[in-house]
Design a protein around this motif. Sequence first.
Motif, mmCIF file in Angstrom:
data_model
loop_
_atom_site.group_PDB
_atom_site.id
_atom_site.type_symbol
_atom_site.label_atom_id
_atom_site.label_comp_id
_atom_site.label_asym_id
_atom_site.label_seq_id
_atom_site.Cartn_x
_atom_site.Cartn_y
_atom_site.Cartn_z
ATOM 1 N N GLY A 49 0.783 -1.217 0.000
ATOM 2 C CA GLY A 49 0.000 0.000 0.000
ATOM 3 C C GLY A 49 0.822 1.278 0.000
ATOM 4 O O GLY A 49 0.281 2.364 0.106
ATOM 5 N N ARG A 50 2.163 1.158 -0.108
ATOM 6 C CA ARG A 50 3.022 2.342 -0.080
ATOM 7 C C ARG A 50 3.829 2.533 -1.355
ATOM 8 O O ARG A 50 4.421 3.581 -1.550
ATOM 9 C CB ARG A 50 3.996 2.265 1.098
ATOM 10 N N VAL A 51 3.896 1.520 -2.192
ATOM 11 C CA VAL A 51 4.668 1.629 -3.433
ATOM 12 C C VAL A 51 3.804 1.215 -4.613
ATOM 13 O O VAL A 51 2.899 0.403 -4.485
ATOM 14 C CB VAL A 51 5.961 0.764 -3.400
ATOM 15 N N GLY A 52 4.095 1.786 -5.780
ATOM 16 C CA GLY A 52 3.377 1.417 -6.983
ATOM 17 C C GLY A 52 3.719 0.000 -7.398
ATOM 18 O O GLY A 52 4.761 -0.546 -7.024
ATOM 19 N N CYS A 53 2.834 -0.607 -8.154
ATOM 20 C CA CYS A 53 3.085 -1.967 -8.620
ATOM 21 C C CYS A 53 2.248 -2.235 -9.868
ATOM 22 O O CYS A 53 1.425 -1.423 -10.263
ATOM 23 C CB CYS A 53 2.752 -2.980 -7.525
ATOM 24 N N TRP A 54 2.483 -3.380 -10.482
ATOM 25 C CA TRP A 54 1.706 -3.800 -11.646
ATOM 26 C C TRP A 54 1.152 -5.185 -11.386
ATOM 27 O O TRP A 54 1.643 -5.918 -10.527
ATOM 28 C CB TRP A 54 2.556 -3.808 -12.921
ATOM 29 N N GLU A 55 0.108 -5.516 -12.113
ATOM 30 C CA GLU A 55 -0.475 -6.850 -12.039
ATOM 31 C C GLU A 55 -1.155 -7.130 -13.370
ATOM 32 O O GLU A 55 -1.657 -6.214 -14.017
ATOM 33 C CB GLU A 55 -1.492 -6.887 -10.893
ATOM 34 N N ASN A 56 -1.155 -8.369 -13.788
ATOM 35 C CA ASN A 56 -1.891 -8.742 -14.991
ATOM 36 C C ASN A 56 -3.374 -8.793 -14.667
ATOM 37 O O ASN A 56 -3.764 -9.142 -13.548
ATOM 38 C CB ASN A 56 -1.424 -10.093 -15.529
ATOM 39 N N VAL A 57 -4.195 -8.441 -15.652
ATOM 40 C CA VAL A 57 -5.646 -8.514 -15.541
ATOM 41 C C VAL A 57 -6.180 -9.076 -16.855
ATOM 42 O O VAL A 57 -5.516 -9.008 -17.882
ATOM 43 C CB VAL A 57 -6.279 -7.132 -15.244
ATOM 44 N N TRP A 58 -7.373 -9.629 -16.821
ATOM 45 C CA TRP A 58 -8.029 -10.128 -18.031
ATOM 46 C C TRP A 58 -8.837 -9.009 -18.664
ATOM 47 O O TRP A 58 -9.547 -8.279 -17.974
ATOM 48 C CB TRP A 58 -8.959 -11.293 -17.709
ATOM 49 N N ALA A 59 -8.770 -8.882 -19.977
ATOM 50 C CA ALA A 59 -9.587 -7.942 -20.753
ATOM 51 C C ALA A 59 -9.929 -8.616 -22.072
ATOM 52 O O ALA A 59 -9.039 -8.962 -22.844
ATOM 53 C CB ALA A 59 -8.830 -6.636 -20.995
ATOM 54 N N LEU A 98 -3.023 -11.824 -2.411
ATOM 55 C CA LEU A 98 -3.596 -11.425 -1.131
ATOM 56 C C LEU A 98 -4.973 -10.819 -1.326
ATOM 57 O O LEU A 98 -5.180 -10.087 -2.291
ATOM 58 C CB LEU A 98 -2.689 -10.397 -0.440
ATOM 59 N N PRO A 99 -5.928 -11.056 -0.503
ATOM 60 C CA PRO A 99 -5.860 -11.899 0.678
ATOM 61 C C PRO A 99 -6.023 -13.379 0.354
ATOM 62 O O PRO A 99 -5.786 -14.230 1.190
ATOM 63 C CB PRO A 99 -7.015 -11.392 1.529
ATOM 64 N N ILE A 100 -6.447 -13.685 -0.874
ATOM 65 C CA ILE A 100 -6.538 -15.065 -1.364
ATOM 66 C C ILE A 100 -6.046 -15.041 -2.807
ATOM 67 O O ILE A 100 -6.040 -13.995 -3.449
ATOM 68 C CB ILE A 100 -7.995 -15.606 -1.312
ATOM 69 N N PRO A 101 -5.621 -16.184 -3.360
ATOM 70 C CA PRO A 101 -5.266 -16.199 -4.793
ATOM 71 C C PRO A 101 -6.477 -15.766 -5.616
ATOM 72 O O PRO A 101 -7.598 -16.220 -5.369
ATOM 73 C CB PRO A 101 -4.899 -17.654 -5.054
ATOM 74 N N HIS A 102 -6.245 -14.866 -6.583
ATOM 75 C CA HIS A 102 -7.359 -14.316 -7.351
ATOM 76 C C HIS A 102 -6.880 -13.779 -8.689
ATOM 77 O O HIS A 102 -5.694 -13.609 -8.928
ATOM 78 C CB HIS A 102 -8.036 -13.192 -6.563
ATOM 79 N N ASP A 103 -7.848 -13.504 -9.553
ATOM 80 C CA ASP A 103 -7.634 -12.820 -10.823
ATOM 81 C C ASP A 103 -8.566 -11.614 -10.868
ATOM 82 O O ASP A 103 -9.486 -11.496 -10.047
ATOM 83 C CB ASP A 103 -7.953 -13.736 -12.010
ATOM 84 N N HIS A 104 -8.325 -10.739 -11.859
ATOM 85 C CA HIS A 104 -9.182 -9.584 -12.097
ATOM 86 C C HIS A 104 -9.611 -9.579 -13.547
ATOM 87 O O HIS A 104 -8.877 -10.043 -14.418
ATOM 88 C CB HIS A 104 -8.434 -8.275 -11.824
ATOM 89 N N VAL A 105 -10.795 -9.019 -13.799
ATOM 90 C CA VAL A 105 -11.296 -8.855 -15.168
ATOM 91 C C VAL A 105 -11.758 -7.411 -15.303
ATOM 92 O O VAL A 105 -12.467 -6.891 -14.440
ATOM 93 C CB VAL A 105 -12.471 -9.810 -15.464
ATOM 94 N N ILE A 106 -11.318 -6.774 -16.401
ATOM 95 C CA ILE A 106 -11.760 -5.418 -16.722
ATOM 96 C C ILE A 106 -12.412 -5.445 -18.098
ATOM 97 O O ILE A 106 -12.277 -6.418 -18.841
ATOM 98 C CB ILE A 106 -10.595 -4.406 -16.692
ATOM 99 N N GLY A 186 -6.526 2.550 -12.664
ATOM 100 C CA GLY A 186 -5.499 1.681 -13.217
ATOM 101 C C GLY A 186 -5.132 2.145 -14.601
ATOM 102 O O GLY A 186 -5.937 2.765 -15.293
ATOM 103 N N THR A 187 -3.930 1.839 -14.997
ATOM 104 C CA THR A 187 -3.464 2.173 -16.333
ATOM 105 C C THR A 187 -2.996 0.898 -16.998
ATOM 106 O O THR A 187 -2.109 0.220 -16.484
ATOM 107 C CB THR A 187 -2.292 3.184 -16.271
ATOM 108 N N VAL A 188 -3.590 0.555 -18.132
ATOM 109 C CA VAL A 188 -3.119 -0.593 -18.895
ATOM 110 C C VAL A 188 -1.840 -0.138 -19.583
ATOM 111 O O VAL A 188 -1.843 0.807 -20.365
ATOM 112 C CB VAL A 188 -4.160 -1.082 -19.916
ATOM 113 N N THR A 189 -0.737 -0.802 -19.228
ATOM 114 C CA THR A 189 0.577 -0.391 -19.732
ATOM 115 C C THR A 189 1.230 -1.436 -20.616
ATOM 116 O O THR A 189 2.255 -1.166 -21.215
ATOM 117 C CB THR A 189 1.521 -0.077 -18.557
ATOM 118 N N GLY A 190 0.701 -2.617 -20.676
ATOM 119 C CA GLY A 190 1.278 -3.671 -21.510
ATOM 120 C C GLY A 190 0.200 -4.569 -22.029
ATOM 121 O O GLY A 190 -0.775 -4.850 -21.357
ATOM 122 N N LYS A 191 0.350 -4.984 -23.280
ATOM 123 C CA LYS A 191 -0.690 -5.802 -23.888
ATOM 124 C C LYS A 191 -0.143 -7.132 -24.308
ATOM 125 O O LYS A 191 0.977 -7.369 -24.432
ATOM 126 C CB LYS A 191 -1.300 -5.061 -25.069
#
Length: 191
Positions: A49-59, A98-106, A186-191
């Motif tokens: 919660g203090r540093v920027g990061c990236w994560e893959n998401v489904w689109a 965290l808090p459980i294994p998960h994915d995201h969809v946008i 969020g910003t999509v930065t890689g495809k």
Amino acid sequence: MKIPNLRRTIPLAIAVAAIAGTAAALPGASTADAAGLRNCVDITGSQSGRVGCWENVWADGREVRMTFANTQYRGATSADIDPFYFLAPQGAVAQGALPIPHDHVIDGVPSDSSYAVHLHGWFVLCTGQGIASGACTPEFGALDGVNQLPFASRVNGAPLTSTDSIEAAVDAGVLVLIDTGAVLIGTVTGK
């Protein structure tokens, strides 16, 4: 599709705890620390919660990279903010831990440039009807350490990697959306 406000169907404390637990994975426009921008999964402890990061998401059925920062969005919200769905992993490797294994969809993103968007967080759960009929395959997870929730893994054997597939299953009564109350950028930065 009109997304129902089902906030009262799950204790607000569970939703708040889940968002706090995913703070590294659910923030706004990125800031990088001295080590560079890292995968949200790798950020724990005092840096969470203090540093920027990236994560893959489904689109639209494909994984894209989304960048987040540690700032919480505090602006006015609208009922038609794009959804940010939180559900069980859809592939062999979870996008978040965290808090459980998960994915995201946008929702789908333009193919010609980076894409920044306000997103509204929703948990995607199997309904009792969906589980009983065999249409929805759940993966149970406890966001608060106690209450097991049926996060959606598959519907009719197919992964849920697009907003269309999730919203069609909601309309069919197989899935239910739980409003987390979280709004992020969020910003999509890689495809």
